[in-house]
Design a protein around this motif. Structure first.
Motif, PDB file in Angstrom:
ATOM      1  N   GLU A   1       0.847  -1.248   0.055  1.00  0.00           N
ATOM      2  CA  GLU A   1      -0.028  -0.037   0.108  1.00  0.00           C
ATOM      3  C   GLU A   1       0.765   1.007  -0.057  1.00  0.00           C
ATOM      4  O   GLU A   1       0.712   2.155  -0.718  1.00  0.00           O
ATOM      5  CB  GLU A   1      -0.935   0.116   1.137  1.00  0.00           C
TER       6      GLU A   1
ATOM      7  N   SER B   1      -5.443  -3.399  -0.001  1.00  0.00           N
ATOM      8  CA  SER B   1      -3.912  -3.976  -0.254  1.00  0.00           C
ATOM      9  C   SER B   1      -4.123  -5.302   0.471  1.00  0.00           C
ATOM     10  O   SER B   1      -4.648  -5.496   1.807  1.00  0.00           O
ATOM     11  CB  SER B   1      -2.901  -3.141   0.105  1.00  0.00           C
TER      12      SER B   1
ATOM     13  N   SER C   1      -1.737  -8.699  -3.339  1.00  0.00           N
ATOM     14  CA  SER C   1      -2.519  -7.949  -4.398  1.00  0.00           C
ATOM     15  C   SER C   1      -2.638  -6.304  -3.683  1.00  0.00           C
ATOM     16  O   SER C   1      -2.694  -6.169  -2.605  1.00  0.00           O
ATOM     17  CB  SER C   1      -3.776  -8.644  -4.802  1.00  0.00           C
ATOM     18  N   THR C   2      -2.956  -5.452  -4.776  1.00  0.00           N
ATOM     19  CA  THR C   2      -3.015  -4.109  -4.535  1.00  0.00           C
ATOM     20  C   THR C   2      -4.024  -3.468  -5.626  1.00  0.00           C
ATOM     21  O   THR C   2      -3.775  -3.877  -6.360  1.00  0.00           O
ATOM     22  CB  THR C   2      -1.921  -3.129  -4.429  1.00  0.00           C
ATOM     23  N   VAL C   3      -4.986  -2.664  -4.956  1.00  0.00           N
ATOM     24  CA  VAL C   3      -5.957  -1.957  -6.040  1.00  0.00           C
ATOM     25  C   VAL C   3      -5.913  -0.502  -5.890  1.00  0.00           C
ATOM     26  O   VAL C   3      -5.828  -0.249  -4.692  1.00  0.00           O
ATOM     27  CB  VAL C   3      -7.407  -2.343  -5.811  1.00  0.00           C
TER      28      VAL C   3
ATOM     29  N   ARG D   1      -9.378   2.933 -11.636  1.00  0.00           N
ATOM     30  CA  ARG D   1      -8.604   2.099 -10.755  1.00  0.00           C
ATOM     31  C   ARG D   1      -8.076   0.856 -11.586  1.00  0.00           C
ATOM     32  O   ARG D   1      -8.553   0.471 -12.751  1.00  0.00           O
ATOM     33  CB  ARG D   1      -9.784   1.466  -9.949  1.00  0.00           C
ATOM     34  N   ASP D   2      -7.000   0.116 -11.100  1.00  0.00           N
ATOM     35  CA  ASP D   2      -6.351  -0.776 -11.715  1.00  0.00           C
ATOM     36  C   ASP D   2      -5.828  -1.400 -10.485  1.00  0.00           C
ATOM     37  O   ASP D   2      -5.639  -1.121  -9.424  1.00  0.00           O
ATOM     38  CB  ASP D   2      -5.320  -0.324 -12.813  1.00  0.00           C
ATOM     39  N   TYR D   3      -5.064  -2.525 -10.702  1.00  0.00           N
ATOM     40  CA  TYR D   3      -4.605  -3.574  -9.767  1.00  0.00           C
ATOM     41  C   TYR D   3      -3.325  -4.447 -10.224  1.00  0.00           C
ATOM     42  O   TYR D   3      -3.012  -4.055 -11.483  1.00  0.00           O
ATOM     43  CB  TYR D   3      -5.581  -4.593  -9.172  1.00  0.00           C
TER      44      TYR D   3
ATOM     45  N   ALA E   1      -1.335  -8.081  -9.025  1.00  0.00           N
ATOM     46  CA  ALA E   1      -1.311  -9.276  -7.775  1.00  0.00           C
ATOM     47  C   ALA E   1      -0.374 -10.479  -8.356  1.00  0.00           C
ATOM     48  O   ALA E   1      -0.175 -10.681  -9.636  1.00  0.00           O
ATOM     49  CB  ALA E   1      -2.875  -9.816  -7.951  1.00  0.00           C
TER      50      ALA E   1
ATOM     51  N   ALA F   1       0.701  -1.557  -9.511  1.00  0.00           N
ATOM     52  CA  ALA F   1      -0.750  -1.172  -9.443  1.00  0.00           C
ATOM     53  C   ALA F   1      -0.881   0.215  -9.623  1.00  0.00           C
ATOM     54  O   ALA F   1      -1.939   0.515 -10.201  1.00  0.00           O
ATOM     55  CB  ALA F   1      -1.315  -1.700  -7.875  1.00  0.00           C
TER      56      ALA F   1
ATOM     57  N   THR G   1      -2.800   2.229 -12.946  1.00  0.00           N
ATOM     58  CA  THR G   1      -3.978   2.813 -12.621  1.00  0.00           C
ATOM     59  C   THR G   1      -3.586   4.318 -13.040  1.00  0.00           C
ATOM     60  O   THR G   1      -4.661   4.897 -13.853  1.00  0.00           O
ATOM     61  CB  THR G   1      -4.284   2.907 -11.176  1.00  0.00           C
TER      62      THR G   1
END
Length: 454
Positions: A142, A157, A186-188, A199-201, A203, A222, A226
């Motif tokens: 994060e 996150s 993973s993180t968005v 938004r995007d991610y 992982a 991420a 984004t």
């Protein structure tokens, strides 16, 4: 990090007890699964713990066959009384089921001699991570995302770990099992506000923690993905080349795998049902299945019917080599099983794939973008309308519009359409496939699809 002190249950005894109970209840044949799973998942947001989840349990499943009929039952209780009740219920259910002459366990001489996963390295031998360690990983991801200018917030996150063990036993004499671990981060990330929000991610997951990227790498990726989406708009409508980014390209090959699945072939509901020994991909492209790749997510020594798994060619030189079969679908098609059976606790075996690899091409993604001139790069997809019988294909997509061989702007809210048979025969494969995936597929350029945008 410290080790889990809990003693796992004796899954072998549970599975073999189910078989004994089934035979006593009147089953002609039976197979059983016993599974033990434990998992921890940590979500952080705004630099503090958002949600923590821990689960652990044992589940058992039994399949019985009586006079060409079958039934499946499962339970989360594994007492002796429950095992007896399951067996009696399953046999009673099977006696009311329709007859299927193709059902049946493997013959003893068909069974795998491997009864564990020794050598495949699919279970991390290091101590299980504790929740505070997972929280630290999520916080680091994060923090890395938030350091990128333009990121307004991190939606989530996450860091997670699971350890699962299974044991398969059957009345034909098979008895074997193994464990598997998964580590994931993973993180968005979000940029903008209101209607301008994007938004995007990113992982990643691995069998072994030591193979995972650093959480900062995942958080930054991420964020960058984004930020690239800021200012998205609809693309033009028309027929254009489409480049499936490696993030989504495996889905296209997944449709081919579904079409050569023995279940679809036996039902006559596949758009490739008449394509055996015919070209389904451009010349020179192979699609290999290898269930024995070290530390890979779908590796396994034997399938759900106790047959030894092996490497095989699904497509060689662009030509379809065979179907993906379990015992029942193989019998229906008068072919041998490809040791591809998979099953759940409450469902019978069905064919599936383990670790597929598509031949890499000779060009980078950037070279394919330059060559495509004008078209769409797809990086994410939503919704699906795919006709399994005809191969007609339509999906929602987002990504980037290309003009003069260069990315011009991000796009969203568009639909792409074509026919899978035609699409796959025009593939140009890049050389950018990433390791550690169950489907190792590079970016794929497809000619002449329809884009519906503005």
């Amino acid at each position: 990090m410290s080790s889990n002190a809990n003693t796992p249950p004796d899954l072998q005894t549970l599975a073999e007890s189910l078989i004994t109970a089934a035979r006593r209840a009147g089953a002609d044949q039976a197979d059983a699964l016993a599974m033990h799973g434990q998992s921890v998942s940590i979500d952080v947001r705004n630099k503090s713990l958002e949600h923590a989840d821990r689960a652990e349990g044992v589940e058992i499943g039994l399949r019985v066959l009586v006079g060409g009929r079958q039934a499946n039952v499962s339970a989360s209780d594994h007492s002796d009384a429950t095992i007896q009740q399951m067996a009696e219920r399953a046999v009673a259910m099977a006696r009311e089921a329709p007859v299927d002459d193709y059902l049946g366990l493997a013959d003893p001489d068909q069974l795998s001699t491997a009864r564990d996963a020794a050598g495949l390295e699919i279970s991390d031998d290091q101590p299980d991570p504790q929740p505070d360690w997972l929280q630290e990983l999520a916080l680091r991801a994060e923090a890395a995302a938030l350091t990128e200018p333009g990121i307004t917030q991190v939606e989530a996150s996450n860091a997670a770990f699971s350890r699962r063990s299974m044991w398969l036993a059957a009345s034909n004499g098979f008895s074997g099992g193994y464990g598997r671990t998964t580590h994931a981060i993973s993180t968005v990330a979000i940029t903008g506000e209101g209607l301008n929000m994007e938004r995007d991610y990113a992982a990643e997951s691995r069998i072994w923690a030591s193979d995972l990227p650093e959480p900062e790498e995942i958080g930054r990726l991420a964020a960058l993905r984004t930020l690239e989406r800021a200012g998205s708009r609809k693309p033009p409508t028309g027929a254009f080349p489409i480049l499936y980014d490696r993030r989504v390209s495996a889905s296209l090959i997944g449709h081919l795998l579904s079409a050569v699945n023995g279940g679809a072939i036996a039902r006559g509901s596949s758009w490739l049902r008449k394509a055996l020994d015919a070209p389904v991909l451009p010349a020179g492209i192979d699609l290999i299945e290898d269930p024995h790749r070290l530390r890979y997510p779908s590796s396994r020594p034997f399938d759900a019917e106790g047959l030894a798994t092996r490497q095989r060619s699904i497509v060689a030189g662009g030509v379809l080599q065979g179907w993906t079969l379990d015992l029942a679908t193989g019998r229906k098609l008068n072919m041998d099983s490809t040791a591809s059976a998979s099953r759940g606790l409450s469902s019978p075996p069905s064919p599936t794939n383990s670790n597929v690899v598509l031949t890499k091409g000779n060009h980078s993604q950037q070279e394919l973008i330059a060559d495509m001139g004008r078209g769409l790069i797809v990086t994410s997809m939503l919704g699906s309308s795919v006709n399994g019988t005809t191969g007609d294909y339509s999906r929602g997509a987002a990504g980037f519009w290309v003009e003069n061989g260069q990315i011009a702007y991000p796009v969203n809210e568009c639909t792409i359409a074509g026919n899978l048979r035609d699409m796959l025969m025009t593939l140009i494969v890049a050389n950018d496939a990433l390791p550690w995936r169950g489907s190792e597929v590079s970016s794929l350029l497809v000619e002449g699809m329809t884009v519906a945008g503005a």
